[in-house]
Design an enzyme around this catalytic site. Structure first.
Site, PDB file in Angstrom:
ATOM      1  N   ASN A  34       0.846  -1.291  -0.093  1.00  0.00           N
ATOM      2  CA  ASN A  34      -0.082  -0.131   0.088  1.00  0.00           C
ATOM      3  C   ASN A  34       0.910   1.221  -0.154  1.00  0.00           C
ATOM      4  OD1 ASN A  34      -2.606   1.302   0.047  1.00  0.00           O
ATOM      5  ND2 ASN A  34      -2.178   1.888   2.328  1.00  0.00           N
ATOM      6  N   SER A  87      -4.359   2.201  -8.435  1.00  0.00           N
ATOM      7  CA  SER A  87      -5.279   3.420  -8.496  1.00  0.00           C
ATOM      8  C   SER A  87      -6.058   3.255  -9.860  1.00  0.00           C
ATOM      9  CB  SER A  87      -4.148   4.642  -8.447  1.00  0.00           C
ATOM     10  OG  SER A  87      -4.882   5.633  -9.005  1.00  0.00           O
ATOM     11  N   TYR A 100       2.968   8.420 -11.781  1.00  0.00           N
ATOM     12  CA  TYR A 100       2.414   7.667 -10.632  1.00  0.00           C
ATOM     13  C   TYR A 100       1.473   6.646 -11.235  1.00  0.00           C
ATOM     14  CZ  TYR A 100      -1.087   6.798  -6.969  1.00  0.00           C
ATOM     15  OH  TYR A 100      -2.143   6.254  -6.245  1.00  0.00           O
ATOM     16  N   LYS A 104       1.408   2.472 -11.328  1.00  0.00           N
ATOM     17  CA  LYS A 104       0.156   1.713 -10.869  1.00  0.00           C
ATOM     18  C   LYS A 104      -0.190   0.888 -11.914  1.00  0.00           C
ATOM     19  CE  LYS A 104      -0.015   3.170  -6.634  1.00  0.00           C
ATOM     20  NZ  LYS A 104       0.194   2.368  -5.519  1.00  0.00           N
TER      21      LYS A 104
END
Length: 193
Positions: A34, A87, A100, A104
Site C-alpha cells: 500500500n 489506483s 504515478y 500503478k
C-alpha cells in the site's frame, strides 16, 4: 505489532523488513503493498529523472521486491494472499499523474504475472482505489465545488469514497472469502466511468 523503519522504494532495505517480520511472527499470511506517492509537478517537462525514479521505486519496484520475498515463503507454506493497492489513475491517467499512473499500471500487470507464478496456493490480486478522502486529498474543497462542475457527477455514487469504505474490499481479498480470486482487479472507485 512490529515497528520497523523502512523505505519501501529502497530495494536493499526490504530483506531486513521481511526477515524481521518472519522472526517476530513466524509467518506472513497477508501482504498488502500500500505504500505509494503521487507528487505534484508544474508540468510534464518539469518532472525530473530523480522524481520519476522515486515514484516508480516506491509504487512499483518496492511492491515487486516485497511480493517476491514474501510470496516465495508463502508458496513454501502452502498459503497466503498478496494485495497490491493500485489506483484508478492506472486506467484513467490524467496529465497531472503520468509517472504515478505508469507505476500503478505496472503494478496491475505485475499482479497478473505474480498470480501465475505463486499459484495455486498463493493468491495475488489488485485492489484498485478510486478517489478517496485521505491525507493526500485533504486539499480538495468539496464544500466549495459548484454542483454543475462536480468532478464526481459522472461516477455512479457521485462522490469520493471515505477511507473506511475500502476496508471491506481489502478484507475480502485477504480472507478465504476470495479463495477463487487470483490475478484479479477489484475496483473500489464509486462507479468511476
Amino acid at each position: 505489532m512490529l515497528p520497523y523503519a523502512v523505505h519501501v522504494g529502497r530495494w536493499y532495505q526490504l530483506d531486513g523488513l521481511v526477515e524481521a517480520a518472519y522472526a517476530r511472527f513466524g509467518a506472513v499470511d497477508v501482504l498488502i503493498n500500500n505504500a505509494g506517492m503521487q507528487p505534484v509537478y508544474d508540468s510534464l517537462n518539469s518532472v525530473s529523472e530523480k522524481l520519476f525514479d522515486a515514484v516508480l521505486n516506491l509504487n512499483l519496484k518496492g511492491p515487486f521486491r516485497l511480493s517476491v520475498l514474501v510470496g516465495e515463503r508463502m508458496v513454501a507454506t502452502g498459503r497466503g494472499s498478496i494485495i497490491n493497492v493500485s489506483s484508478s489513475g492506472s486506467i484513467r491517467p490524467r496529465p497531472s499523474i503520468v509517472p504515478y499512473a505508469a507505476a500503478k499500471a505496472g503494478l496491475n500487470a505485475m499482479t497478473e504475472g505474480l498470480a501465475l507464478a505463486f499459484g495455486p496456493t498463493v493468491r495475488v490480486n489488485t485492489l484498485m482505489a478510486g478517489p478517496h478522502l485521505t491525507q493526500a486529498t485533504a486539499g480538495w474543497k468539496l464544500d466549495e465545488m459548484d454542483p454543475a462542475h462536480n468532478p464526481f457527477a459522472a461516477h455512479a455514487l457521485q462522490r469520493p469514497g471515505r477511507p473506511e469504505e475500502i476496508v471491506g474490499a481489502a478484507l475480502f481479498l485477504a480472507s478465504d472469502a476470495s479463495s477463487f480470486t487470483a490475478g484479479a482487479t477489484l475496483r473500489s472507485d464509486g462507479g468511476m466511468p
